[in-house]
Scaffold this active site. Structure first.
Site, PDB file in Angstrom:
ATOM      1  N   ASP A  55     -17.877  27.448  85.337  1.00  0.00           N
ATOM      2  CA  ASP A  55     -18.843  26.468  85.856  1.00  0.00           C
ATOM      3  C   ASP A  55     -18.140  25.326  86.581  1.00  0.00           C
ATOM      4  O   ASP A  55     -18.745  24.632  87.379  1.00  0.00           O
ATOM      5  CB  ASP A  55     -19.727  25.936  84.716  1.00  0.00           C
ATOM      6  CG  ASP A  55     -18.906  25.435  83.559  1.00  0.00           C
ATOM      7  OD1 ASP A  55     -18.249  24.393  83.707  1.00  0.00           O
ATOM      8  OD2 ASP A  55     -18.897  26.094  82.499  1.00  0.00           O
ATOM      9  N   GLY A  68      -8.023  36.286  82.081  1.00  0.00           N
ATOM     10  CA  GLY A  68      -7.108  35.268  81.579  1.00  0.00           C
ATOM     11  C   GLY A  68      -6.035  35.852  80.670  1.00  0.00           C
ATOM     12  O   GLY A  68      -4.920  35.327  80.593  1.00  0.00           O
ATOM     13  N   GLU A 101     -10.608  32.508  85.909  1.00  0.00           N
ATOM     14  CA  GLU A 101     -11.955  32.887  85.446  1.00  0.00           C
ATOM     15  C   GLU A 101     -12.168  34.369  85.770  1.00  0.00           C
ATOM     16  O   GLU A 101     -11.884  34.810  86.893  1.00  0.00           O
ATOM     17  CB  GLU A 101     -12.997  32.002  86.157  1.00  0.00           C
ATOM     18  CG  GLU A 101     -14.427  32.513  86.145  1.00  0.00           C
ATOM     19  CD  GLU A 101     -15.050  32.662  84.754  1.00  0.00           C
ATOM     20  OE1 GLU A 101     -15.032  31.696  83.969  1.00  0.00           O
ATOM     21  OE2 GLU A 101     -15.577  33.753  84.467  1.00  0.00           O
ATOM     22  N   GLN A 134     -21.135  40.555  82.413  1.00  0.00           N
ATOM     23  CA  GLN A 134     -22.175  39.923  81.612  1.00  0.00           C
ATOM     24  C   GLN A 134     -23.392  39.601  82.469  1.00  0.00           C
ATOM     25  O   GLN A 134     -23.332  39.645  83.697  1.00  0.00           O
ATOM     26  CB  GLN A 134     -21.630  38.630  80.994  1.00  0.00           C
ATOM     27  CG  GLN A 134     -20.991  37.704  82.035  1.00  0.00           C
ATOM     28  CD  GLN A 134     -19.848  36.867  81.503  1.00  0.00           C
ATOM     29  OE1 GLN A 134     -19.667  36.755  80.305  1.00  0.00           O
ATOM     30  NE2 GLN A 134     -19.091  36.253  82.403  1.00  0.00           N
ATOM     31  N   HIS A 141     -17.111  18.839  78.442  1.00  0.00           N
ATOM     32  CA  HIS A 141     -16.027  18.828  79.426  1.00  0.00           C
ATOM     33  C   HIS A 141     -15.110  17.612  79.294  1.00  0.00           C
ATOM     34  O   HIS A 141     -13.909  17.724  79.521  1.00  0.00           O
ATOM     35  CB  HIS A 141     -16.605  18.985  80.843  1.00  0.00           C
ATOM     36  CG  HIS A 141     -17.256  20.322  81.030  1.00  0.00           C
ATOM     37  ND1 HIS A 141     -18.555  20.478  81.461  1.00  0.00           N
ATOM     38  CD2 HIS A 141     -16.797  21.577  80.785  1.00  0.00           C
ATOM     39  CE1 HIS A 141     -18.853  21.771  81.492  1.00  0.00           C
ATOM     40  NE2 HIS A 141     -17.815  22.455  81.083  1.00  0.00           N
ATOM     41  N   ASP A 165     -11.247  27.574  77.752  1.00  0.00           N
ATOM     42  CA  ASP A 165     -12.671  27.215  77.879  1.00  0.00           C
ATOM     43  C   ASP A 165     -13.437  28.525  78.017  1.00  0.00           C
ATOM     44  O   ASP A 165     -13.864  28.901  79.103  1.00  0.00           O
ATOM     45  CB  ASP A 165     -12.847  26.342  79.119  1.00  0.00           C
ATOM     46  CG  ASP A 165     -14.294  25.926  79.345  1.00  0.00           C
ATOM     47  OD1 ASP A 165     -15.145  26.206  78.480  1.00  0.00           O
ATOM     48  OD2 ASP A 165     -14.574  25.336  80.403  1.00  0.00           O
ATOM     49  N   SER A 166     -13.547  29.201  76.909  1.00  0.00           N
ATOM     50  CA  SER A 166     -14.052  30.573  76.985  1.00  0.00           C
ATOM     51  C   SER A 166     -15.379  30.725  76.268  1.00  0.00           C
ATOM     52  O   SER A 166     -15.807  29.863  75.516  1.00  0.00           O
ATOM     53  CB  SER A 166     -13.053  31.520  76.360  1.00  0.00           C
ATOM     54  OG  SER A 166     -13.216  31.492  74.965  1.00  0.00           O
ATOM     55  N   THR A 167     -15.968  31.860  76.514  1.00  0.00           N
ATOM     56  CA  THR A 167     -17.202  32.240  75.829  1.00  0.00           C
ATOM     57  C   THR A 167     -16.903  32.586  74.382  1.00  0.00           C
ATOM     58  O   THR A 167     -15.757  32.629  73.955  1.00  0.00           O
ATOM     59  CB  THR A 167     -17.813  33.455  76.533  1.00  0.00           C
ATOM     60  OG1 THR A 167     -16.787  34.175  77.190  1.00  0.00           O
ATOM     61  CG2 THR A 167     -18.807  33.049  77.570  1.00  0.00           C
ATOM     62  N   PRO A 182     -16.269  39.957  77.436  1.00  0.00           N
ATOM     63  CA  PRO A 182     -14.952  39.786  78.060  1.00  0.00           C
ATOM     64  C   PRO A 182     -14.040  38.818  77.320  1.00  0.00           C
ATOM     65  O   PRO A 182     -12.832  38.819  77.513  1.00  0.00           O
ATOM     66  CB  PRO A 182     -15.290  39.256  79.456  1.00  0.00           C
ATOM     67  CG  PRO A 182     -16.647  38.674  79.354  1.00  0.00           C
ATOM     68  CD  PRO A 182     -17.358  39.488  78.303  1.00  0.00           C
TER      69      PRO A 182
HETATM   70  N1  AAT Z   1     -17.552  25.131  80.448  1.00  0.00           N
HETATM   71  C1  AAT Z   1     -18.341  25.631  79.381  1.00  0.00           C
HETATM   72  C2  AAT Z   1     -18.769  27.009  79.589  1.00  0.00           C
HETATM   73  C3  AAT Z   1     -18.163  28.083  79.005  1.00  0.00           C
HETATM   74  S1  AAT Z   1     -18.043  29.364  80.038  1.00  0.00           S
HETATM   75  C4  AAT Z   1     -16.728  30.338  79.568  1.00  0.00           C
HETATM   76  C5  AAT Z   1     -16.227  31.197  80.719  1.00  0.00           C
HETATM   77  O1  AAT Z   1     -15.183  32.044  80.229  1.00  0.00           O
HETATM   78  C6  AAT Z   1     -17.262  32.128  81.367  1.00  0.00           C
HETATM   79  O2  AAT Z   1     -17.412  31.769  82.709  1.00  0.00           O
HETATM   80  C7  AAT Z   1     -16.658  33.526  81.225  1.00  0.00           C
HETATM   81  O3  AAT Z   1     -16.890  34.366  82.332  1.00  0.00           O
HETATM   82  C8  AAT Z   1     -15.178  33.189  81.065  1.00  0.00           C
HETATM   83  N2  AAT Z   1     -14.378  34.245  80.420  1.00  0.00           N
HETATM   84  C9  AAT Z   1     -14.720  35.040  79.403  1.00  0.00           C
HETATM   85  N3  AAT Z   1     -13.723  35.894  79.125  1.00  0.00           N
HETATM   86  C10 AAT Z   1     -12.706  35.629  79.992  1.00  0.00           C
HETATM   87  C11 AAT Z   1     -11.410  36.181  80.211  1.00  0.00           C
HETATM   88  N4  AAT Z   1     -10.967  37.185  79.468  1.00  0.00           N
HETATM   89  N5  AAT Z   1     -10.646  35.647  81.185  1.00  0.00           N
HETATM   90  C12 AAT Z   1     -11.092  34.611  81.953  1.00  0.00           C
HETATM   91  N6  AAT Z   1     -12.310  34.060  81.789  1.00  0.00           N
HETATM   92  C13 AAT Z   1     -13.117  34.558  80.822  1.00  0.00           C
HETATM   93  C14 AAT Z   1     -17.771  28.114  77.570  1.00  0.00           C
HETATM   94  C15 AAT Z   1     -18.977  28.008  76.730  1.00  0.00           C
HETATM   95  C16 AAT Z   1     -18.765  27.947  75.255  1.00  0.00           C
HETATM   96  C17 AAT Z   1     -19.902  28.646  74.563  1.00  0.00           C
HETATM   97  C18 AAT Z   1     -20.380  27.984  73.360  1.00  0.00           C
HETATM   98  N7  AAT Z   1     -21.435  28.711  72.698  1.00  0.00           N
END
Ligand code: AAT
Length: 297
Positions: free
Chosen positions: A99, A151, A119, A44, A75, A169-171, A176
């Site tokens: 983060d 993950g 992560e 990304q 958090h 805590d994912s996107t 991904p």
């Molecule tokens: N702490 C709040 C921020 C996030 S970040 C979510 C993280 O998930 C990102 O760093 C991303 O790289 C990671 N991620 C994505 N897919 C995977 C995977 N398959 N395995 C491990 N990590 C992953 C969350 C924000 C919420 C958004 C709200 N709009």
């Protein structure tokens, strides 16, 4: 345009550059003083902006992930709600959360024996350590086992019953993280939870991502059972619509209303100087507006 007065009274124009997260119909904009990080990773586009209202802000593929000034809401809520209601949490798995904010809050619970964080993207870690130091401060904590990997793969390979709490805590479900929103993934999470285990996920905005929101609650209920899945809300100004949700799914006896005694919660909140979470707010967060109740049935 923002105008400030200089000492001799002349207006000084502050920079008028905006970051905008766009959807088809609405957008969220933050004014910033420049971009501090911009790397296309294997997964990304990772950027950090210096926003005027919310401090440094991490975005992935143009979507806001976290900002220095409002990160505490997300958090604190994704961590203390489960950790203060699980009867005896010892082993915690965080999926995503690069983060470091979730890890930082989890590690405030000193009785934990094992904290694993998986992560996928080391560039998120790098950007956060460089530009979001208050959020990333615990990423080198001795108790944290930080693994850079997918993950989904980690969960598939983990032993049955190996975690008391899994925090996703994912996107959002693009790129991904797409596989983190599938039935198969949640079945695997359920499998690796201990008898009283809990799964917590960020479950998007009921207002903004209504389709995904409805689908994920149906999926969770299919796996954990109708009465074992709960939704709670928090106000996050830098996420679309500001109304954000988390899911709380319980495999065994843990229940979101079985909060530790108020004195104990108060002492924890005070000792750790929490800025959002408290015992009253914990209970209130599970009170849902009618339109949200209808969506999750
Ligand atoms: N702490 C709040 C921020 C996030 S970040 C979510 C993280 O998930 C990102 O760093 C991303 O790289 C990671 N991620 C994505 N897919 C995977 C995977 N398959 N395995 C491990 N990590 C992953 C969350 C924000 C919420 C958004 C709200 N709009």
């Amino acid at each position: 345009r923002d105008e400030k007065s200089s000492e001799d009274g002349d207006p000084i124009r502050t920079r008028d550059v905006w970051f905008t997260e766009r959807d088809d119909k609405i957008a969220l904009s933050l004014k910033h003083d420049g971009k501090l990080y911009d790397v296309q990773s294997d997964y990304q586009r990772v950027e950090v902006y210096n926003t005027q209202a919310y401090g440094n802000m991490l975005t992935l593929d143009g979507m806001v992930m976290t900002t220095e000034k409002d990160e505490y809401v997300y958090h604190e809520m994704i961590t203390h709600v489960p950790l203060l209601t699980h009867p005896d949490p010892k082993r915690v798995l965080i999926i995503g959360g690069g983060d470091g904010g979730t890890a930082r809050e989890v590690l405030k619970h000193e009785n934990l024996e094992e904290v694993v964080m998986v992560e996928i993207d080391d560039k998120v870690i790098e950007a956060s350590k460089m530009h979001l130091p208050t959020i990333a401060q615990s990423l080198d904590h001795p108790k944290l086992n930080l693994i850079i990997d997918d993950g989904i793969k980690y969960v598939n390979d983990a032993a049955d019953g190996s975690f008391d709490l899994v925090i996703v805590d994912s996107t959002d479900p693009v790129g991904p993280a797409e596989g983190l929103f599938t039935v198969d993934f949640y079945k695997e999470v359920h499998r690796i939870l201990s008898a009283d285990g809990l799964m917590i996920t960020q479950s998007e905005s009921p207002r903004f991502n209504s389709k995904v929101f409805k689908e994920i609650y149906q999926t969770y209920r299919g796996i954990f059972g109708q009465d074992n899945v709960h939704c709670y809300l928090a106000h996050i100004p830098t996420y679309p619509t500001g109304m954000w949700s988390f899911s709380y799914s319980s495999k065994g006896s843990a229940n979101p209303m079985n909060l530790k005694p108020t004195e104990e919660v108060d002492a924890f909140v005070k000792a750790n100087k929490l800025r959002y979470y408290n015992a009253d707010l914990h209970k209130a967060a599970f009170a849902l507006p009618n339109f949200v109740k209808e969506m999750i049935g």
